[in-house]
Write a protein that holds these residues in place. Structure first.
Motif, PDB file in Angstrom:
ATOM      1  N   SER A  22      28.284  93.061 -44.112  1.00 32.15           N
ATOM      2  CA  SER A  22      28.831  92.744 -42.786  1.00 32.15           C
ATOM      3  C   SER A  22      30.359  92.792 -42.774  1.00 32.15           C
ATOM      4  CB  SER A  22      28.342  91.373 -42.309  1.00 32.15           C
ATOM      5  OG  SER A  22      28.750  90.366 -43.225  1.00 32.15           O
ATOM      6  N   SER A  23      31.007  92.421 -43.879  1.00 29.15           N
ATOM      7  CA  SER A  23      32.467  92.499 -43.956  1.00 29.15           C
ATOM      8  C   SER A  23      32.933  93.947 -44.013  1.00 29.15           C
ATOM      9  CB  SER A  23      32.978  91.756 -45.193  1.00 29.15           C
ATOM     10  OG  SER A  23      32.772  90.378 -45.060  1.00 29.15           O
ATOM     11  N   SER A  35      39.091  94.732 -52.851  1.00 27.34           N
ATOM     12  CA  SER A  35      38.660  93.331 -52.866  1.00 27.34           C
ATOM     13  C   SER A  35      38.900  92.736 -54.252  1.00 27.34           C
ATOM     14  CB  SER A  35      37.191  93.211 -52.464  1.00 27.34           C
ATOM     15  OG  SER A  35      36.351  93.710 -53.482  1.00 27.34           O
ATOM     16  N   LEU A  93      31.751  92.842 -51.692  1.00 22.69           N
ATOM     17  CA  LEU A  93      31.903  92.337 -50.324  1.00 22.69           C
ATOM     18  C   LEU A  93      30.539  92.308 -49.653  1.00 22.69           C
ATOM     19  CD1 LEU A  93      35.022  94.317 -49.012  1.00 22.69           C
ATOM     20  CD2 LEU A  93      34.896  91.852 -49.419  1.00 22.69           C
ATOM     21  N   ARG A 119      35.445  95.482 -41.253  1.00 21.22           N
ATOM     22  CA  ARG A 119      36.766  95.979 -41.658  1.00 21.22           C
ATOM     23  C   ARG A 119      36.919  97.476 -41.428  1.00 21.22           C
ATOM     24  NH1 ARG A 119      37.245  91.946 -46.797  1.00 21.22           N
ATOM     25  NH2 ARG A 119      37.663  90.132 -45.507  1.00 21.22           N
TER      26      ARG A 119
END
Length: 178
Positions: A79-80, A71, A76, A84
């Motif tokens: 939830s991401s 990232s 992040l 992912r």
């Protein structure tokens, strides 16, 4: 898990022969696919585990660290990470708690959503994931046990299986950055 000596026969081929002999012809190919993929996963995971052992992380923990390192900011929303990695939220939460405990990740409140959490890679986490990635690249990923043509064909076949199972839709030509 890994055999020191190869078996005299392929037990998965024998299982398929037994399926056919018992009249389960409609399911024999599918059984062979499923058990072959599952056995290949065991073999590859054993290699991954051996490469990661010196770093004291599992592949699940490595994946979270690597995702955060990819990232832009090293941060992040939880939830991401769940979305992912395509893993249940409980598993990611448990993995994140271990990474926090070991000082590799910080868990902080989301700046705009009081119910959500943010994961941030620490300097120690970044250093560890870079070393672990180098080990995985050298010991596993650069030589997965099949040639590049077979690797491309296998990835394509498995991608079709995953897509047909609803795992993903066709991506845009240029995916959004993390």
């Amino acid at each position: 898990m890994a055999q020191l000596r190869p078996l005299p026969i392929d037990p998965l081929a024998e299982a398929k022969r037994q399926w056919l002999a018992h009249g389960w012809t409609d399911a024999a190919d599918g059984m062979a696919v499923v058990t072959s993929v599952m056995r290949a996963q065991q073999l590859l995971l054993a290699r991954v585990d051996a490469a990661l052992k010196p770093f004291g992380v599992t592949f699940a923990r490595f994946e979270v660290l690597r995702l955060l390192a990819f990232s832009r900011s090293g941060t992040l929303p939880l939830s991401s990470v769940v979305a992912r990695l395509q893993v249940h939220a409980t598993s990611v939460t448990s993995t994140a708690e271990r990474l926090v405990r070991d000082g590799l990740v910080l868990r902080e409140p989301h700046p705009h959503d009081g119910r959500a959490a943010m994961l941030t890679l620490t300097d120690a986490g970044r250093a560890l994931v870079e070393k672990a990635t180098a080990a995985l690249n050298a010991e596993v990923f650069s030589a997965p046990g099949i040639n590049s043509d077979d690797a491309a064909a296998l990835v394509g076949i498995v991608a079709r299986l995953r897509k047909d199972a609803g795992d993903f839709a066709d991506p845009r030509p240029t995916p959004d950055p993390l």
